[in-house]
Write an enzyme that holds these catalytic residues in place. Sequence first.
Site, short mmCIF file in Angstrom:
data_model
loop_
_atom_site.label_atom_id
_atom_site.label_comp_id
_atom_site.label_asym_id
_atom_site.label_seq_id
_atom_site.Cartn_x
_atom_site.Cartn_y
_atom_site.Cartn_z
N GLY A 51 0.87 -1.18 0.00
CA GLY A 51 0.00 0.00 0.00
C GLY A 51 0.89 1.22 0.00
N SER A 53 3.10 3.40 2.48
CA SER A 53 3.64 3.25 3.84
C SER A 53 3.30 4.42 4.75
CB SER A 53 5.16 3.03 3.80
OG SER A 53 5.82 4.08 3.11
N CYS A 83 6.13 -5.32 0.58
CA CYS A 83 6.23 -4.00 -0.04
C CYS A 83 6.21 -2.89 1.01
CB CYS A 83 5.13 -3.83 -1.09
SG CYS A 83 5.48 -2.52 -2.30
N ARG A 111 12.84 3.38 -0.12
CA ARG A 111 11.45 3.42 -0.60
C ARG A 111 11.41 3.66 -2.10
NH1 ARG A 111 7.96 7.71 2.57
NH2 ARG A 111 6.37 6.89 1.15
N ARG A 140 5.93 -0.40 -7.46
CA ARG A 140 6.49 0.71 -6.66
C ARG A 140 7.35 0.15 -5.53
NH1 ARG A 140 2.25 4.73 -4.44
NH2 ARG A 140 4.15 5.79 -3.81
N HIS A 175 4.96 -8.48 -4.14
CA HIS A 175 3.59 -8.78 -3.70
C HIS A 175 3.29 -10.27 -3.90
CE1 HIS A 175 1.87 -4.66 -3.12
NE2 HIS A 175 2.91 -4.35 -3.87
N GLU A 177 1.02 -11.99 -2.69
CA GLU A 177 -0.43 -12.24 -2.72
C GLU A 177 -1.01 -12.08 -4.12
OE1 GLU A 177 -0.21 -7.79 -2.37
OE2 GLU A 177 0.97 -9.51 -1.68
#
Length: 199
Positions: A51, A53, A83, A111, A140, A175, A177
């Site tokens: 998402g 941070s 992430c 980041r 990202r 990611h 997921e």
Amino acid sequence: MDGNKYRVGILSMQGATEEHASQLRNLGHEPILIKNKEMLENADALIIPGGESTAIWRLMKKNDLIESVQHFAQLKKPIFGTCAGLVLLGKGQVETEHPVNLGLMDIQVKRNGFGRQKDSFEANLDVKGMKEAYPAVFIRAPYIESAGEHVDVLAAYDGKIVAAREDNLLVAAFHPELTDDNRFLELFLSMVEEKVIAV
């Protein structure tokens, strides 16, 4: 896995929660969508999803979850950061004027290290302990710039650390997921199993 069902919390502040929940259900575990510290107390483990941070940090602070998650980690309960979750679990961020972190894992994080949304990509990673390459989705994505001596580096891409473990903490810059490959989640669940058996 031995068939036990674990109560795995997913920090449900902002970001990719339903995808993690779906994977957990597919493996026979019931996710708990964590929105406050009372809900966290009932969890065996925690996933901090991807998402934004800074947004997740602010919502955690608003819901009195910063110290609660830190205490959760001190109890040696497993935490998996993906992430943005990786960013939050680290002890610091490089080249960031106002870093947001829980200070739990001995890593320094860059980041958006691989660029912005338009620079998203997929890559097959050689992961420590996995016989076949892992299909990682980077969006990202951050990366780990440096890691302490007790951090076990699990994978790197283009010379940059993108997955690691330190004791009860597991992180991935990508990611997991968003793929049908459950091996990272299974690794995390094995950490949960170790903790439950040890208690």
